[in-house]
Design a protein around this motif. Structure first.
Motif, PDB file in Angstrom:
ATOM      1  N   ILE A   1       0.841  -1.202   0.000  1.00  0.00           N
ATOM      2  CA  ILE A   1       0.000   0.000   0.000  1.00  0.00           C
ATOM      3  C   ILE A   1       0.877   1.253   0.000  1.00  0.00           C
ATOM      4  CG2 ILE A   1      -1.832   1.232   1.216  1.00  0.00           C
ATOM      5  CD1 ILE A   1      -2.580  -1.526  -0.015  1.00  0.00           C
TER       6      ILE A   1
ATOM      7  N   GLY B   1      -5.276   3.496   1.568  1.00  0.00           N
ATOM      8  CA  GLY B   1      -6.003   2.559   0.724  1.00  0.00           C
ATOM      9  C   GLY B   1      -7.337   3.099   0.268  1.00  0.00           C
TER      10      GLY B   1
ATOM     11  N   VAL C   1      -5.570  -0.519  -5.598  1.00  0.00           N
ATOM     12  CA  VAL C   1      -4.946  -1.462  -4.665  1.00  0.00           C
ATOM     13  C   VAL C   1      -4.832  -2.839  -5.316  1.00  0.00           C
ATOM     14  CG1 VAL C   1      -5.265  -2.703  -2.485  1.00  0.00           C
ATOM     15  CG2 VAL C   1      -5.637  -0.226  -2.578  1.00  0.00           C
TER      16      VAL C   1
ATOM     17  N   SER D   1      -6.317  -2.875   3.095  1.00  0.00           N
ATOM     18  CA  SER D   1      -5.059  -2.137   3.039  1.00  0.00           C
ATOM     19  C   SER D   1      -4.292  -2.154   4.355  1.00  0.00           C
ATOM     20  CB  SER D   1      -5.332  -0.688   2.634  1.00  0.00           C
ATOM     21  OG  SER D   1      -5.977  -0.625   1.382  1.00  0.00           O
TER      22      SER D   1
END
Length: 362
Positions: A106, A148, A156, A195
């Motif tokens: 991330i 995220g 992502v 995330s």
């Protein structure tokens, strides 16, 4: 109300029993719970096939694991060669939740997409803000949930696919499993939890080793190879899977991973006298396999990377954690250093982190 003599006698007897338990040191309930998860005779290397492993690395990995329920995968980041796999059954499993080891992915995506810089301050509490280095060091969930969310699920997913999640990253390793990536944001927590904990993702130690090898060597993702014949070992040829354009991002990512070791969640692996590792921990409950997971993915050292180590622990007690996994990796690194594994052409070179660590006040 007047009680019967039988009732009074029963109460007195109960008091004597309870008092006796305290007097003679009965173990508290939490100790009894923890003791049920201690496996004193477990051998993680029992069923491994190891003829062509690097004997030095393997011996130290087994000693560091002891009787823990866990696996160690070690890789040479300069060519993708797997040096050892301890507990091959676990390592070749169908995949595990990444926990916080998803956070470097991330961070890489956020930096590459311009959602953050290393200096971007994100609110993580009522009166608390963090930049990337501190968020990596302390594995702050709120920071990476925010990143995220800004990126969105599609972005992502793109970066997770780019680094090989959901695919096999090995070459001619039939036991390797691909893990999996969700095709849409998980119902529980959405892209935010994906995330911070890797919700919905199934990852393998090999995929983490492949990613961190690229962080170590400047961006080259090699196919991981596990030579298991004399011919394969003698005629080993590196195979490049892809080249990541991340050279300009690496200092920011590496600083966060170094901070985790110097004073963050991975500080149990810190060695002021040896070749300092850079790494990322992960701890979570994995409902698919049951129990807790403890991850640590790392490499040593930053200037002359020679080895990537992934430790995965699986158990039921609180000792199963990323910090404990980092402690196990630290034992391996210290053993390698003591056996001159990191010696290079310059005998006067000292670890660049001893001086750096001396100035850290966190």
């Amino acid at each position: 109300m007047k009680q019967s003599p039988a009732f009074i006698n029963a109460i007195a007897l109960l008091c004597l029993v309870l008092c006796g338990a305290v007097a003679f040191g009965a173990a508290p309930a939490h100790r009894a719970y923890r003791s049920r998860h201690v496996v004193s005779n477990f051998d993680p290397a029992k069923d491994d096939s190891v003829e062509y492993d690097d004997a030095q690395v393997r011996e130290l990995a087994i000693a560091a694991l002891g009787h823990e329920k866990g696996s160690v995968v070690a890789v040479d980041p300069s060519n993708g060669r797997i040096l050892t796999i301890v507990d091959q059954k676990m390592a070749f499993g169908a995949g595990f939740e990444p926990c916080s080891t998803i956070k470097p992915v991330i961070a890489m995506a956020g930096l590459q997409e311009g959602a953050i810089t290393r200096d971007t301050m994100i609110k993580v509490g009522r009166r608390r803000y963090m930049d990337l280095t501190e968020a990596m060091a302390h594995s702050n969930n709120k920071y990476f949930e925010e990143v995220g969310t800004q990126l969105g699920f599609d972005t992502v997913h793109k970066y997770a696919s780019l680094i090989g999640l959901g695919e096999r990253v090995g070459y001619n390793i039939p036991e390797e499993q691909p893990g999996s990536l969700p095709v849409k944001a998980p119902l529980f927590g959405g892209v935010a939890r994906m995330s911070s904990f890797g919700e919905g993702i199934r990852i393998t130690p090999f995929q983490l080793a492949s990613l961190i090898s690229a962080f170590a060597n400047g961006g080259t993702m090699y196919y991981l190879q596990y030579p298991r014949t004399a011919d394969e070992k003698q005629n080993f040829v590196p195979r490049v899977r892809q080249q990541l354009d991340i050279a300009n991002l690496l200092p920011d990512l590496q600083d966060g991973m170094l901070a985790a070791v110097l004073y963050g969640t991975a500080k149990r692996s810190y060695d002021p006298y040896g070749e300092q590792a850079l790494g990322k921990t992960g701890t979570c409950n994995d409902e698919n396999v049951g129990g807790r997971l403890g991850w640590f993915v790392s490499y040593a050292d930053r200037a002359h990377p020679k080895i990537v180590i992934v430790v995965l622990l699986h158990g039921g007690g609180r000792i199963t954690s990323g910090p404990h996994a980092s402690e196990i990796a630290g034992r391996i690194y210290r053993g390698l250093y003591q056996q001159n594994y990191f010696v290079d052409a310059d005998p006067n070179r000292k670890s660049q982190y001893s001086t750096l660590a001396a100035g850290v006040s966190h």
